[in-house]
Scaffold this motif. Structure first.
Motif, mmCIF file in Angstrom:
data_model
loop_
_atom_site.group_PDB
_atom_site.id
_atom_site.type_symbol
_atom_site.label_atom_id
_atom_site.label_comp_id
_atom_site.label_asym_id
_atom_site.label_seq_id
_atom_site.Cartn_x
_atom_site.Cartn_y
_atom_site.Cartn_z
ATOM 1 N N MET A 190 0.964 -0.834 0.002
ATOM 2 C CA MET A 190 -0.011 0.465 0.283
ATOM 3 C C MET A 190 0.748 1.513 -0.127
ATOM 4 O O MET A 190 0.493 2.469 -0.523
ATOM 5 N N VAL A 191 2.236 1.009 0.429
ATOM 6 C CA VAL A 191 2.456 2.417 0.605
ATOM 7 C C VAL A 191 3.889 2.772 -0.445
ATOM 8 O O VAL A 191 4.049 3.710 -1.094
ATOM 9 N N SER A 192 4.163 1.105 -1.206
ATOM 10 C CA SER A 192 5.132 1.317 -1.755
ATOM 11 C C SER A 192 4.445 1.864 -3.735
ATOM 12 O O SER A 192 4.887 2.295 -4.063
ATOM 13 N N ASP A 193 3.116 1.161 -3.367
ATOM 14 C CA ASP A 193 2.711 1.113 -5.059
ATOM 15 C C ASP A 193 1.722 1.877 -4.706
ATOM 16 O O ASP A 193 0.600 2.107 -6.210
ATOM 17 N N PHE A 194 0.551 1.985 -4.049
ATOM 18 C CA PHE A 194 -0.469 2.570 -4.363
ATOM 19 C C PHE A 194 -0.878 3.680 -3.249
ATOM 20 O O PHE A 194 -1.791 3.728 -1.965
ATOM 21 N N LYS A 203 -0.116 6.726 6.015
ATOM 22 C CA LYS A 203 0.542 6.275 5.399
ATOM 23 C C LYS A 203 1.963 6.255 6.508
ATOM 24 O O LYS A 203 1.628 4.164 6.058
ATOM 25 N N THR A 204 1.527 6.819 7.870
ATOM 26 C CA THR A 204 2.205 6.350 8.715
ATOM 27 C C THR A 204 2.583 4.930 9.191
ATOM 28 O O THR A 204 2.672 4.058 9.344
ATOM 29 N N ARG A 207 2.743 1.719 6.954
ATOM 30 C CA ARG A 207 3.929 1.500 7.175
ATOM 31 C C ARG A 207 4.218 0.655 8.345
ATOM 32 O O ARG A 207 5.214 -0.317 8.376
ATOM 33 N N SER A 208 3.943 1.432 9.387
ATOM 34 C CA SER A 208 4.121 0.820 11.144
ATOM 35 C C SER A 208 3.685 -0.291 10.930
ATOM 36 O O SER A 208 4.702 -1.607 11.423
ATOM 37 N N ARG A 209 2.981 -0.866 10.417
ATOM 38 C CA ARG A 209 2.509 -1.829 10.586
ATOM 39 C C ARG A 209 3.089 -3.171 9.711
ATOM 40 O O ARG A 209 3.264 -4.529 9.450
ATOM 41 N N SER A 210 3.897 -2.340 8.763
ATOM 42 C CA SER A 210 4.765 -3.583 7.931
ATOM 43 C C SER A 210 6.111 -3.830 7.937
ATOM 44 O O SER A 210 7.411 -4.314 7.538
ATOM 45 N N THR A 211 6.534 -3.213 9.313
ATOM 46 C CA THR A 211 7.937 -3.428 10.141
ATOM 47 C C THR A 211 8.323 -4.342 10.498
ATOM 48 O O THR A 211 9.505 -3.942 10.467
ATOM 49 N N ASN A 212 7.554 -5.374 10.495
ATOM 50 C CA ASN A 212 7.662 -6.385 11.225
ATOM 51 C C ASN A 212 7.957 -8.004 9.524
ATOM 52 O O ASN A 212 8.032 -9.094 9.764
ATOM 53 N N LEU A 213 7.818 -6.555 8.361
ATOM 54 C CA LEU A 213 8.163 -7.574 6.975
ATOM 55 C C LEU A 213 9.504 -8.517 7.220
ATOM 56 O O LEU A 213 10.573 -7.710 7.060
#
Length: 222
Positions: A190-194, A203-204, A207-213
């Motif tokens: 969502m952050v990188s492409d949409f 956005k913030t 991004r925080s929800r994807s930090t454990n990726l």
């Protein structure tokens, strides 16, 4: 007795032979595993490259779609100022183009509505977009799809809601489980492409929800 002595003499040789055979077996097995590992790493690298290429193509498609929408709006505005009588004809052409865009996505069961320019509701589109992001945070995939689709139908070409809807629809089976790692991948995407004109607080949050990726997913973070 002689047979027993012979056996005792042969035992060290038999033992040494067994050790050598075992060592050779381990070496061969290790070489095979190493070959298999290299093959798997090569296959993974190819898949990562394919994912990266797909991401780039999607980004280019999103950019082209945005440019098309902006061009349409500019054409209508210019026509209205210089030749008011032709505005309705241009609206008709734009609606046909919009329908053709929707017709490109035949592999989904989604039904988008071409809304006449004068009937588009920007406030409603923003409201549904906000709801869509809220449903994503709640990991409610079905409601999120409906919300983003309603946003697109309220105002054709609004932000990235059209492409978000398509992506969610195509990946909803992977996102059916709220505990799936696919959700972290989704948030990163969502952050990188949409994220075109995405509110900064959303956005913030995403991004925080994807930090454990985990690494090596093929998703590019910003």
């Amino acid at each position: 007795m002689n047979n027993k002595k012979l056996i005792f003499r042969l035992l060290p040789i038999i033992g040494l032979t067994s050790i050598i055979v075992g060592y050779i077996y381990i070496m061969i097995t290790g070489m095979r595993l190493d070959t298999d590992l290299k093959a798997k790493e090569s296959e993974l690298a190819e898949k990562q490259a394919a994912c990266d290429n797909l991401d780039r193509l999607i980004a280019k498609k999103n950019e082209a779609y945005r440019l098309l929408q902006e061009t349409n709006e500019s054409v209508v505005e210019i026509a209205s100022q210089n030749s008011p009588g032709s505005a309705s004809e241009i609206d008709s052409v734009i609606e046909i183009n919009q329908q053709e865009i929707y017709n490109l996505e035949k592999e989904t069961t989604l039904s988008f509505t071409v809304t006449p320019r004068k009937e588009r509701d920007l406030d409603k589109a923003k409201e549904w977009e906000e709801k869509g992001f809220s449903f994503l945070k709640e990991k409610n995939i079905e409601q999120a799809i409906d919300a983003f689709k309603n946003s697109e139908n309220a105002y054709n070409g609004f932000h990235n809601v059209y492409d978000i809807t398509l992506y969610l629809e195509k990946n909803k089976a992977k996102l059916a489980d709220p505990n799936s790692e696919e959700w972290e991948i989704l948030y990163a995407k969502m952050v990188s492409d949409f994220s075109y004109k995405m509110p900064q607080h959303i956005k913030t949050d995403l991004r925080s929800r994807s930090t454990n990726l985990k690494p090596r997913t093929g998703i590019r973070k910003q």
